[in-house]
Design a protein around this motif. Sequence first.
Motif, PDB file in Angstrom:
ATOM      1  N   THR A   3       2.323   0.747  -7.057  1.00 45.72           N
ATOM      2  CA  THR A   3       1.449   1.653  -5.535  1.00 45.72           C
ATOM      3  C   THR A   3       2.345   1.865  -4.461  1.00 45.72           C
ATOM      4  OG1 THR A   3      -1.317   1.653  -6.621  1.00 45.72           O
ATOM      5  CG2 THR A   3      -0.941   2.460  -4.384  1.00 45.72           C
ATOM      6  N   VAL A   4       2.350   2.746  -3.646  1.00 37.35           N
ATOM      7  CA  VAL A   4       3.765   2.548  -2.228  1.00 37.35           C
ATOM      8  C   VAL A   4       2.698   3.691  -1.715  1.00 37.35           C
ATOM      9  CG1 VAL A   4       5.863   2.130  -3.775  1.00 37.35           C
ATOM     10  CG2 VAL A   4       4.815   4.489  -3.175  1.00 37.35           C
ATOM     11  N   HIS A   5       3.322   3.293  -0.146  1.00 36.12           N
ATOM     12  CA  HIS A   5       3.143   3.687   0.912  1.00 36.12           C
ATOM     13  C   HIS A   5       3.498   4.172   1.694  1.00 36.12           C
ATOM     14  CE1 HIS A   5      -1.219   2.423  -0.741  1.00 36.12           C
ATOM     15  NE2 HIS A   5      -0.683   0.955  -0.347  1.00 36.12           N
ATOM     16  N   SER A   6       4.801   4.544   1.361  1.00 40.07           N
ATOM     17  CA  SER A   6       5.979   4.773   2.174  1.00 40.07           C
ATOM     18  C   SER A   6       7.434   5.450   1.619  1.00 40.07           C
ATOM     19  CB  SER A   6       6.181   3.839   3.398  1.00 40.07           C
ATOM     20  OG  SER A   6       7.049   2.822   2.692  1.00 40.07           O
ATOM     21  N   LEU A   7       8.144   6.497   2.447  1.00 40.08           N
ATOM     22  CA  LEU A   7       8.799   6.704   2.204  1.00 40.08           C
ATOM     23  C   LEU A   7      10.570   5.903   1.337  1.00 40.08           C
ATOM     24  CD1 LEU A   7      10.136   9.971   3.640  1.00 40.08           C
ATOM     25  CD2 LEU A   7       8.709   9.641   1.638  1.00 40.08           C
ATOM     26  N   LEU A  80      -8.898   3.756 -11.932  1.00 40.87           N
ATOM     27  CA  LEU A  80      -9.105   4.446 -12.835  1.00 40.87           C
ATOM     28  C   LEU A  80      -7.593   5.079 -13.188  1.00 40.87           C
ATOM     29  CD1 LEU A  80     -11.479   7.153 -11.437  1.00 40.87           C
ATOM     30  CD2 LEU A  80     -11.877   5.319 -12.772  1.00 40.87           C
ATOM     31  N   LEU A  81      -6.367   5.482 -12.054  1.00 43.22           N
ATOM     32  CA  LEU A  81      -5.341   5.640 -12.434  1.00 43.22           C
ATOM     33  C   LEU A  81      -4.618   4.998 -13.605  1.00 43.22           C
ATOM     34  CD1 LEU A  81      -4.321   7.094  -9.431  1.00 43.22           C
ATOM     35  CD2 LEU A  81      -5.062   8.221 -11.668  1.00 43.22           C
ATOM     36  N   GLU A  82      -5.289   3.452 -13.590  1.00 40.95           N
ATOM     37  CA  GLU A  82      -4.173   1.750 -13.874  1.00 40.95           C
ATOM     38  C   GLU A  82      -4.327   2.469 -15.350  1.00 40.95           C
ATOM     39  OE1 GLU A  82      -3.060  -1.400 -12.858  1.00 40.95           O
ATOM     40  OE2 GLU A  82      -1.518  -1.270 -14.347  1.00 40.95           O
ATOM     41  N   ALA A  83      -5.814   2.277 -15.654  1.00 45.13           N
ATOM     42  CA  ALA A  83      -6.406   2.366 -17.560  1.00 45.13           C
ATOM     43  C   ALA A  83      -6.047   4.061 -17.968  1.00 45.13           C
ATOM     44  CB  ALA A  83      -7.757   2.460 -17.125  1.00 45.13           C
ATOM     45  N   GLU A  84      -5.526   5.206 -16.924  1.00 47.24           N
ATOM     46  CA  GLU A  84      -4.439   6.599 -17.548  1.00 47.24           C
ATOM     47  C   GLU A  84      -3.253   6.205 -18.043  1.00 47.24           C
ATOM     48  OE1 GLU A  84      -6.335   9.163 -19.041  1.00 47.24           O
ATOM     49  OE2 GLU A  84      -8.210   7.848 -18.595  1.00 47.24           O
ATOM     50  N   GLY A  85      -2.828   4.960 -17.370  1.00 48.23           N
ATOM     51  CA  GLY A  85      -1.259   4.301 -17.586  1.00 48.23           C
ATOM     52  C   GLY A  85      -0.553   5.057 -16.818  1.00 48.23           C
ATOM     53  N   VAL A  86      -0.975   6.004 -15.947  1.00 47.96           N
ATOM     54  CA  VAL A  86      -0.107   6.416 -14.881  1.00 47.96           C
ATOM     55  C   VAL A  86       0.879   5.659 -14.510  1.00 47.96           C
ATOM     56  CG1 VAL A  86      -0.028   6.788 -12.193  1.00 47.96           C
ATOM     57  CG2 VAL A  86      -1.999   7.574 -14.533  1.00 47.96           C
ATOM     58  N   ASP A  87       2.043   5.419 -13.853  1.00 47.61           N
ATOM     59  CA  ASP A  87       3.266   4.865 -13.418  1.00 47.61           C
ATOM     60  C   ASP A  87       3.506   4.342 -12.133  1.00 47.61           C
ATOM     61  OD1 ASP A  87       5.262   4.909 -16.117  1.00 47.61           O
ATOM     62  OD2 ASP A  87       3.915   7.005 -16.032  1.00 47.61           O
ATOM     63  N   LEU A  88       3.046   6.150 -11.488  1.00 49.74           N
ATOM     64  CA  LEU A  88       2.778   5.260  -9.658  1.00 49.74           C
ATOM     65  C   LEU A  88       2.169   6.636  -8.643  1.00 49.74           C
ATOM     66  CD1 LEU A  88       5.238   4.857  -7.092  1.00 49.74           C
ATOM     67  CD2 LEU A  88       6.426   7.541  -7.759  1.00 49.74           C
ATOM     68  N   ILE A  89       1.364   5.404  -8.119  1.00 50.93           N
ATOM     69  CA  ILE A  89       0.708   6.201  -6.965  1.00 50.93           C
ATOM     70  C   ILE A  89       1.158   6.615  -5.888  1.00 50.93           C
ATOM     71  CG2 ILE A  89      -0.885   5.748  -5.503  1.00 50.93           C
ATOM     72  CD1 ILE A  89      -3.040   4.662  -7.425  1.00 50.93           C
ATOM     73  N   TRP A  90       1.515   7.084  -5.227  1.00 47.96           N
ATOM     74  CA  TRP A  90       2.057   8.179  -3.668  1.00 47.96           C
ATOM     75  C   TRP A  90       1.007   7.600  -2.807  1.00 47.96           C
ATOM     76  CZ3 TRP A  90       4.976   7.228   0.010  1.00 47.96           C
ATOM     77  CH2 TRP A  90       5.243   8.638   0.695  1.00 47.96           C
ATOM     78  N   ALA A  91       0.986   6.860  -2.106  1.00 44.76           N
ATOM     79  CA  ALA A  91      -0.101   7.277  -1.734  1.00 44.76           C
ATOM     80  C   ALA A  91       0.026   6.735   0.184  1.00 44.76           C
ATOM     81  CB  ALA A  91      -1.234   5.796  -1.393  1.00 44.76           C
ATOM     82  N   PRO A  92       0.820   8.089   0.554  1.00 49.74           N
ATOM     83  CA  PRO A  92       0.938   8.092   2.006  1.00 49.74           C
ATOM     84  C   PRO A  92      -0.047   7.597   2.969  1.00 49.74           C
ATOM     85  CG  PRO A  92       1.345  10.285   1.096  1.00 49.74           C
ATOM     86  CD  PRO A  92       0.861   9.687   0.547  1.00 49.74           C
ATOM     87  N   THR A  93       0.310   6.384   3.894  1.00 49.75           N
ATOM     88  CA  THR A  93       0.121   6.627   5.429  1.00 49.75           C
ATOM     89  C   THR A  93       0.227   8.391   5.875  1.00 49.75           C
ATOM     90  OG1 THR A  93       1.491   6.214   6.396  1.00 49.75           O
ATOM     91  CG2 THR A  93       0.021   4.777   5.997  1.00 49.75           C
ATOM     92  N   VAL A  94      -1.013   8.482   6.781  1.00 45.65           N
ATOM     93  CA  VAL A  94      -0.470   9.388   7.553  1.00 45.65           C
ATOM     94  C   VAL A  94       0.774   9.567   8.121  1.00 45.65           C
ATOM     95  CG1 VAL A  94      -1.659  11.575   9.293  1.00 45.65           C
ATOM     96  CG2 VAL A  94      -2.749  10.327   8.143  1.00 45.65           C
ATOM     97  N   ASP A  95       1.474   8.707   8.964  1.00 45.45           N
ATOM     98  CA  ASP A  95       2.191   8.588   9.924  1.00 45.45           C
ATOM     99  C   ASP A  95       3.693   9.040   8.614  1.00 45.45           C
ATOM    100  OD1 ASP A  95       1.327   8.290  12.327  1.00 45.45           O
ATOM    101  OD2 ASP A  95       1.702   6.164  12.621  1.00 45.45           O
ATOM    102  N   ALA A  96       3.676   8.269   7.726  1.00 44.57           N
ATOM    103  CA  ALA A  96       4.890   8.692   6.652  1.00 44.57           C
ATOM    104  C   ALA A  96       4.900   9.801   6.479  1.00 44.57           C
ATOM    105  CB  ALA A  96       4.214   7.518   5.484  1.00 44.57           C
ATOM    106  N   MET A  97       3.836  10.927   5.817  1.00 39.20           N
ATOM    107  CA  MET A  97       4.094  11.924   5.676  1.00 39.20           C
ATOM    108  C   MET A  97       4.335  12.924   7.047  1.00 39.20           C
ATOM    109  SD  MET A  97       3.332  13.965   3.321  1.00 39.20           S
ATOM    110  CE  MET A  97       2.679  13.098   1.948  1.00 39.20           C
ATOM    111  N   TYR A  98       4.076  12.745   8.545  1.00 39.78           N
ATOM    112  CA  TYR A  98       3.825  13.574   9.700  1.00 39.78           C
ATOM    113  C   TYR A  98       4.123  13.232  10.241  1.00 39.78           C
ATOM    114  CZ  TYR A  98       1.232  17.071   6.269  1.00 39.78           C
ATOM    115  OH  TYR A  98       1.144  17.733   5.825  1.00 39.78           O
TER     116      TYR A  98
END
Length: 287
Positions: A3-7, A80-98
């Motif tokens: 899981t990552v929160h910045s670019l 839930l996503l871990e159980a589905e075998g997802v590789d990466l969660i991109w959960a940016p902060t509002v500042d990282a996105m804008y």
Amino acid sequence: MQTVHSLDPLRSAVAELRKTGTLALVPTMGALHEGHLTLVREARARAAHVAVSIFVNPLQFGAGEDLDAYPRQLERDSALLEAEGVDLIWAPTVDAMYPQGFATNISVTGVSEGLCGAARPGHFDGVATVVCKLFHQVLPDIALFGEKDWQQLAVIRRMARDLDLTRPCADDIIGVPTVREADGLAMSSRNAYLTPEQRAQAVALPAAMKTAIAAIEAGEPVNDALATLEAALLAGGFAAIDYAQLRDAENLTPLDRPAARPMRLLVAARIGKARLIDNMAVTPRTC
Ligand SMILES: Nc1ncnc2c1ncn2[C@@H]1O[C@H](COP(=O)(O)OP(=O)(O)OP(=O)(O)O)[C@@H](O)[C@H]1O
Ligand SMILES: CC(C)(CO)[C@@H](O)C(=O)[O-]
Ligand code: BAL
């Protein structure tokens, strides 16, 4: 799963994944339900790796809308996503996105007009802008979106064509049919706003839509079928109807009579604190 929160960490994670196969992106605003998980499973079937973005995008909420109230449940979503075998969660902060000074807007005309575009001014600019950024950030080969948000899907495909996006190009944008509860209500994060009584009443939405579609397909004038639909919703506990319209399924041109091309009935209506949307296919008449 990472899981990552910045670019910077996002770019490293994406580069690693892309070394060993194709990458699918499932953009979401979180508060995941079976509809989202269906998109994830479809993504896994189509690509070697799956990234899910979770970002409640302030740009697509208008003044007075539910930006602050929108459910945020990253820990639950991650499990839930871990159980589905997802590789990466991109959960940016509002500042990282804008970041400070962000000043760009992507505005798709035509398909974004009317329907949710009229009821939520600026909404599709916010969607197009964030989805364009997500595509450039994650560099997916394909991206998956739900047909529940039919107009959104049309806006994103139009943007991909118009901006010459190569990956994902318009054909790599996969629409996944709406996942419904057992009683027919389309799954939606906003269903959580409903009280038990409103939840029971909300089933009037898909039921009235099916009745209207049967009437239109049987030759009843479109306006009469839509008036009956609206009356059924108001009688069934809905407080207001934002729109109930028959449109061309692809270019979203409004129709006041059935066409020979695929059509869609699209409805948005308010009940309690929730604004629910739904859409269903209407079959063209053959004679
Ligand atoms: N019932 C569903 N079936 C299929 N796809 C869905 C369903 N609900 C949402 N999606 C899709 O999941 C993606 C992320 O949507 P989002 O996170 O806004 O969830 P949502 O349930 O639509 O929430 P909201 O209540 O905000 O409309 C979108 O592409 C959306 O169309
Ligand atoms: C596509 C999207 C993730 C953009 O914020 C959002 O509109 C949604 O969840 O449908
Ligand atoms: N699923 C659509 C996102 C929104 O309502 O803002």
